[in-house]
Design a protein around this motif. Structure first.
Motif, PDB file in Angstrom:
ATOM      1  N   THR A   1       0.892  -1.403  -0.247  1.00 44.00           N
ATOM      2  CA  THR A   1      -0.324  -0.053   0.055  1.00 44.00           C
ATOM      3  C   THR A   1       0.709   1.023   0.284  1.00 44.00           C
ATOM      4  O   THR A   1       1.802   1.791   0.288  1.00 44.00           O
ATOM      5  CB  THR A   1      -1.199   0.491   1.643  1.00 44.00           C
TER       6      THR A   1
ATOM      7  N   HIS B   1       1.310   5.394   0.256  1.00 42.18           N
ATOM      8  CA  HIS B   1       0.913   6.824   0.733  1.00 42.18           C
ATOM      9  C   HIS B   1       0.491   8.116  -0.123  1.00 42.18           C
ATOM     10  O   HIS B   1       1.290   8.268  -1.143  1.00 42.18           O
ATOM     11  CB  HIS B   1       2.054   7.087   2.273  1.00 42.18           C
TER      12      HIS B   1
ATOM     13  N   ASP C   1      -0.233  12.008   5.463  1.00 43.38           N
ATOM     14  CA  ASP C   1      -0.080  10.630   5.137  1.00 43.38           C
ATOM     15  C   ASP C   1       0.903   9.874   5.721  1.00 43.38           C
ATOM     16  O   ASP C   1       1.605  10.364   5.420  1.00 43.38           O
ATOM     17  CB  ASP C   1      -0.796  10.263   3.839  1.00 43.38           C
TER      18      ASP C   1
ATOM     19  N   THR D   1       3.639   5.866   5.484  1.00 46.32           N
ATOM     20  CA  THR D   1       4.109   4.503   6.153  1.00 46.32           C
ATOM     21  C   THR D   1       3.155   3.865   7.405  1.00 46.32           C
ATOM     22  O   THR D   1       2.147   3.148   6.817  1.00 46.32           O
ATOM     23  CB  THR D   1       5.026   3.733   6.072  1.00 46.32           C
TER      24      THR D   1
ATOM     25  N   GLN E   1      -0.709   4.056   7.185  1.00 45.16           N
ATOM     26  CA  GLN E   1      -1.290   2.614   5.965  1.00 45.16           C
ATOM     27  C   GLN E   1      -1.562   1.961   6.554  1.00 45.16           C
ATOM     28  O   GLN E   1      -2.486   0.936   6.309  1.00 45.16           O
ATOM     29  CB  GLN E   1      -0.515   3.356   4.917  1.00 45.16           C
TER      30      GLN E   1
ATOM     31  N   GLU F   1      -4.432   1.109   9.022  1.00 47.45           N
ATOM     32  CA  GLU F   1      -5.014   0.772   8.576  1.00 47.45           C
ATOM     33  C   GLU F   1      -5.779  -0.206   8.075  1.00 47.45           C
ATOM     34  O   GLU F   1      -6.444  -1.134   7.515  1.00 47.45           O
ATOM     35  CB  GLU F   1      -5.557   1.783   7.485  1.00 47.45           C
ATOM     36  N   TRP F   2      -4.878  -1.210   7.463  1.00 48.67           N
ATOM     37  CA  TRP F   2      -4.879  -2.447   7.105  1.00 48.67           C
ATOM     38  C   TRP F   2      -5.003  -3.630   8.038  1.00 48.67           C
ATOM     39  O   TRP F   2      -4.887  -4.636   7.844  1.00 48.67           O
ATOM     40  CB  TRP F   2      -3.639  -2.586   5.843  1.00 48.67           C
TER      41      TRP F   2
ATOM     42  N   ALA G   1       4.156  -1.386   3.547  1.00 47.98           N
ATOM     43  CA  ALA G   1       4.099   0.074   2.825  1.00 47.98           C
ATOM     44  C   ALA G   1       5.039   1.189   2.912  1.00 47.98           C
ATOM     45  O   ALA G   1       5.431   1.544   3.971  1.00 47.98           O
ATOM     46  CB  ALA G   1       2.900   1.226   3.741  1.00 47.98           C
TER      47      ALA G   1
ATOM     48  N   ARG H   1     -10.310   6.101   1.103  1.00 49.67           N
ATOM     49  CA  ARG H   1      -9.512   5.262   1.510  1.00 49.67           C
ATOM     50  C   ARG H   1      -9.965   4.089   1.204  1.00 49.67           C
ATOM     51  O   ARG H   1      -9.360   2.729   0.514  1.00 49.67           O
ATOM     52  CB  ARG H   1      -8.791   5.954   2.716  1.00 49.67           C
TER      53      ARG H   1
ATOM     54  N   PRO I   1      -9.693   0.691   3.167  1.00 48.66           N
ATOM     55  CA  PRO I   1      -9.428  -0.694   2.875  1.00 48.66           C
ATOM     56  C   PRO I   1     -10.164  -1.590   2.923  1.00 48.66           C
ATOM     57  O   PRO I   1      -9.916  -3.100   1.759  1.00 48.66           O
ATOM     58  CB  PRO I   1      -7.609  -1.045   4.019  1.00 48.66           C
TER      59      PRO I   1
END
Length: 212
Positions: free
Chosen positions: A23, A25, A31, A33, A36, A39-40, A53, A193, A195
């Motif tokens: 993913t 950024h 934003d 790494t 990102q 969020e996942w 990331a 975004r 995810p």
């Protein structure tokens, strides 16, 4: 030499391979790494994923307005992304045949550049309100393999007009140049975004042995 962050599902073991999400950024400091990957994280736990990331260079800054500098940064990002796949395979037994490449905001440029130039390294591309300069597509000679790559272009109805315009331009360009597996989706809201929605596009492509 590129830094990155990653998250590995807590039940990880090297006795099997694992699907990998790369993913990208958007602009820093809005934003990062870290954001990102965070969020996942819950999706990685629920679905048995490795999420990584890399820190990319092409997604903003003064140099991005100078085409020669911007292209060099895209080349650097491409090398970093491909190296990160190899790193995740070596360290965590990531499945190099099951790699999702996704990007938010200004990370979209590196996603298209890397993904379309290396279609055999990815199973899907998903742009989430991603930037997409037509100059990138002009740098890439479409191949049959690239045209077979599933691509989703996702944006929000309340995104900045420039994001909506670039997303639509990317979809139109790809479809007009024979990328028949390219799809678009407009969702409510802005700064899209999501995810979980991104993963829902990719999940049907995962082998049954990876699904939970």
């Amino acid at each position: 030499g590129t830094s990155y962050r990653c998250y590995v599902a807590s039940d990880h073991t090297r006795t099997r391979s694992w699907p990998l999400v790369i993913t990208l950024h958007g602009p820093c400091p809005l934003d990062s790494t870290k954001r990102q990957v965070k969020e996942w994280q819950w999706l990685a736990e629920e679905n048995g994923l490795i999420v990584a990331a890399p820190s990319i260079r092409s997604g903003g800054g003064i140099g991005s307005t100078i085409q020669s500098v911007w292209l060099k940064r895209l080349e650097s990002d491409e090398k970093a992304i491909l190296a990160l796949i190899n790193e995740m395979r070596r360290k965590y037994n990531a499945d190099s045949k099951m790699v999702l490449l996704t990007a938010a905001s200004t990370g979209g440029d590196a996603m298209y550049y890397t993904g379309l130039r290396n279609p055999s390294r990815f199973t899907m591309l998903v742009a989430r309100g991603g930037s997409s300069s037509l100059k990138i597509f002009e740098q890439i000679k479409p191949t049959d393999a690239a045209r077979e790559l599933p691509i989703w272009v996702l944006w929000g109805k309340d995104e900045l007009p420039s994001v909506q315009r670039q997303s639509w331009q990317a979809f139109r360009y790809l479809r007009e140049h024979g990328f028949r597996k390219t799809e678009k989706r407009e969702e409510r809201g802005g700064s899209l975004r999501r995810p979980e929605l991104t993963f829902s596009f990719w999940k049907p492509l995962l082998p049954e042995s990876y699904r939970r």
